[in-house]
Scaffold this active site. Structure first.
Site, PDB file in Angstrom:
ATOM      1  N   ALA A 258       0.884  -1.177   0.000  1.00 57.02           N
ATOM      2  CA  ALA A 258       0.000   0.000   0.000  1.00 57.02           C
ATOM      3  C   ALA A 258       0.911   1.213   0.000  1.00 57.02           C
ATOM      4  CB  ALA A 258      -0.932  -0.015   1.203  1.00 57.02           C
ATOM      5  N   ALA A 260       1.481   4.272  -1.830  1.00 54.81           N
ATOM      6  CA  ALA A 260       1.375   5.717  -2.095  1.00 54.81           C
ATOM      7  C   ALA A 260       1.524   6.522  -0.795  1.00 54.81           C
ATOM      8  CB  ALA A 260       0.047   6.031  -2.760  1.00 54.81           C
ATOM      9  N   PRO A 261       2.211   7.682  -0.859  1.00 53.80           N
ATOM     10  CA  PRO A 261       2.788   8.324  -2.043  1.00 53.80           C
ATOM     11  C   PRO A 261       4.210   7.877  -2.399  1.00 53.80           C
ATOM     12  CG  PRO A 261       3.023   9.766  -0.158  1.00 53.80           C
ATOM     13  CD  PRO A 261       2.275   8.552   0.338  1.00 53.80           C
ATOM     14  N   GLY A 262       4.699   6.848  -1.751  1.00 53.25           N
ATOM     15  CA  GLY A 262       5.969   6.255  -2.157  1.00 53.25           C
ATOM     16  C   GLY A 262       7.133   6.461  -1.231  1.00 53.25           C
ATOM     17  N   GLY A 263       6.940   7.142  -0.118  1.00 52.66           N
ATOM     18  CA  GLY A 263       8.062   7.454   0.767  1.00 52.66           C
ATOM     19  C   GLY A 263       8.759   6.224   1.319  1.00 52.66           C
ATOM     20  N   LYS A 264       7.999   5.234   1.759  1.00 52.02           N
ATOM     21  CA  LYS A 264       8.610   4.035   2.333  1.00 52.02           C
ATOM     22  C   LYS A 264       9.248   3.171   1.243  1.00 52.02           C
ATOM     23  CE  LYS A 264       5.643   3.805   6.436  1.00 52.02           C
ATOM     24  NZ  LYS A 264       4.770   4.979   6.144  1.00 52.02           N
ATOM     25  N   ASP A 282      -0.523   0.390  -5.581  1.00 52.49           N
ATOM     26  CA  ASP A 282      -1.631   1.228  -5.143  1.00 52.49           C
ATOM     27  C   ASP A 282      -2.771   1.051  -6.123  1.00 52.49           C
ATOM     28  OD1 ASP A 282      -2.056   3.558  -2.965  1.00 52.49           O
ATOM     29  OD2 ASP A 282      -3.275   3.937  -4.750  1.00 52.49           O
ATOM     30  N   ASP A 309      -5.206  -3.753  -7.013  1.00 47.19           N
ATOM     31  CA  ASP A 309      -5.896  -3.951  -5.750  1.00 47.19           C
ATOM     32  C   ASP A 309      -5.242  -5.142  -5.061  1.00 47.19           C
ATOM     33  OD1 ASP A 309      -7.596  -4.699  -3.696  1.00 47.19           O
ATOM     34  OD2 ASP A 309      -9.426  -4.239  -4.813  1.00 47.19           O
ATOM     35  N   CYS A 378      -0.257   4.262  11.216  1.00 46.14           N
ATOM     36  CA  CYS A 378       0.043   5.519  11.927  1.00 46.14           C
ATOM     37  C   CYS A 378      -1.058   5.786  12.954  1.00 46.14           C
ATOM     38  CB  CYS A 378       0.198   6.687  10.959  1.00 46.14           C
ATOM     39  SG  CYS A 378      -1.240   7.019   9.915  1.00 46.14           S
TER      40      CYS A 378
END
EC number: 2.1.1.176
Length: 440
Positions: A258, A260-264, A282, A309, A378
């Site tokens: 999952a 987005a937005p791609g930071g991890k 995503d 999905d 989070c």
């Protein structure tokens, strides 16, 4: 004469938040001078965050039905109260601007009412005589004083007790603290600190990991081009440490389920020295584009954005490590998401738990024998964190829980889990668990 432009703009945006459910973070635009825009953003975020407390105070000093006020006037009074009580703005400036805003948007009668209410409130504030909620219901009183819905406060009191709940509520009302991930790692940190100093930004190394910086403000960085160049990325250190829990290694196949937005996904690829594969899923085409853009900015070749999905996606091979950073209530990021506290419900928490279970089962299908599944959120809610892990393990006996010890600082290790709490660690709230699949 006071300039009401920023307040008028804030009133208009606050009305949209209430009438249309508009997201606070998406209301900013480039159509106004920077100073006006900055003030309007502060008013909108602050009033949205503190509106229950502000409404309580207004009701104490307004001789009438607060619910019957013109919508514009109610927002003007909220902004004025926010400046007087929360921002400690000089009374003459705060009251005069509120009065001018009422004249601009309404009529002289509204201006007179604004003047009377705010001056009475200011006198009480300066005398140390502001009222406190006192209904006899601690959860409700704390919810009003710290401006949250009552239902989650009651749950936090049951779980943590009064002292920790007060601390968490206070932390959730602070302006968001920002950290940057430095693309070049710890070696690049001194040079980036110097670049930021040239922009007028104070930065210091994070206490939690050596490739993150804590900064005092973001706007000069956003204007500088450092983000576009991929020199740094805006990412909370608590979220970054989830990638430490994943512990991706060069040449491995990683699935960010999952992404987005791609930071991890980007951070994982950087820690792999751009060797191996990071499939970043995503369901949204637009968000897949964000992932691709983040990878390009960092010059990464191994991040493979995938529009899919997770619950129906099929892969030709299984992955060494799978990260499921699940959709959640976001209760750990309330300081940065001013409107989020008003968008959640107990029923929504139950629906999220069902979704998290389904996504965990879907993610597990893609873990190779002997591989690792990391579940993270989070959220600070046990229903979304500990309870979801326990439920998963009861369904899937081929997985076992293993410790995060040695991967994150000891202060963030809770038994065998990773847990960051805003009121304890000064970060966003974050949770992660390592789930190891048996070798078969």
């Amino acid at each position: 004469m006071a300039d009401p432009t920023a307040r008028v703009l804030a009133v208009q945006r606050l009305l949209r938040v209430e009438a249309e459910g508009a997201h606070v973070a998406r209301l900013a635009d480039g159509a106004h001078p920077p100073d006006v825009s900055r003030r309007a953003v502060d008013y909108v975020s602050g009033v949205t965050r503190q509106k229950r407390w502000l409404d309580f105070l207004i009701a104490e000093f307004y001789r009438g039905d607060v619910e019957g006020l013109d919508p514009e006037l109610r927002q003007i009074l909220r902004i004025g109260t926010y400046e007087l009580i929360e921002r400690e703005v000089a009374p003459h400036a705060a009251v005069n601007e509120a009065v001018e805003t009422a004249k601009a948007l309404l009529h002289r009668g509204a201006a007179g009412l604004t003047n009377g209410v705010l001056r009475a409130l200011d006198r009480a504030h300066r005398a140390g005589a502001l009222p406190d909620p006192d209904t006899g219901d601690l959860a409700n009183d704390l919810a009003v004083r710290y401006s949250h819905p009552t239902w989650p406060v009651r749950r936090w009191l049951d779980r943590w007790g009064e002292e920790a709940t007060r601390a968490f509520l206070a932390a959730s009302n602070e302006p968001g603290h920002f950290t940057l991930r430095v693309t070049g790692g710890a070696e690049a940190v001194p040079g980036v600190i110097r670049e930021l100093a040239d922009l007028g930004v104070e930065a210091e190394p994070s206490e939690w990991t050596d490739d993150f910086l804590a900064v005092d403000r973001l706007q000069p960085i956003l204007r500088s081009g450092l983000l576009d160049e991929g020199t740094v990325a805006v990412q909370d250190v608590a979220a970054g440490l989830v990638v430490h829990v994943l512990d991706p290694q060069p040449e491995e196949r990683i699935l960010d389920a999952a992404a987005a937005p791609g930071g991890k996904a980007v951070y994982a690829a950087l820690r792999m020295h751009d060797r191996g594969e990071v499939a970043a899923l995503d369901v949204s085409e637009a968000k897949v584009g964000l992932i691709a853009g983040a990878a390009r900015r960092h010059g990464l070749s191994i991040v493979r954005p995938v529009k899919a999905d997770l619950t129906t996606w099929e892969s030709d091979a299984r992955f060494d490590r799978v990260l499921l950073d699940a959709p959640c209530s976001g209760s750990g990021v309330l300081a940065k998401r001013a409107d989020l506290r008003w968008r959640r419900s107990p029923e929504g928490l139950d629906e999220l738990a069902e979704l998290q279970d389904a996504l965990l089962d879907a993610a597990a299908r893609h873990v190779r024998p002997g591989g690792l599944l990391v579940y993270s959120t989070c959220s600070v809610e046990a229903e979304e964190n500990d309870d979801r892990v326990a439920a998963f393990l009861s369904r899937r006996n081929e997985f076992r829980l293993e410790s995060v010890e040695g991967l994150v600082p000891d202060a963030l290790v809770d038994d065998v889990l990773y847990r960051a709490l805003p009121h304890v660690h000064g970060t966003d709230g974050a949770f992660a668990a390592r789930l190891r699949r048996s070798p078969d």
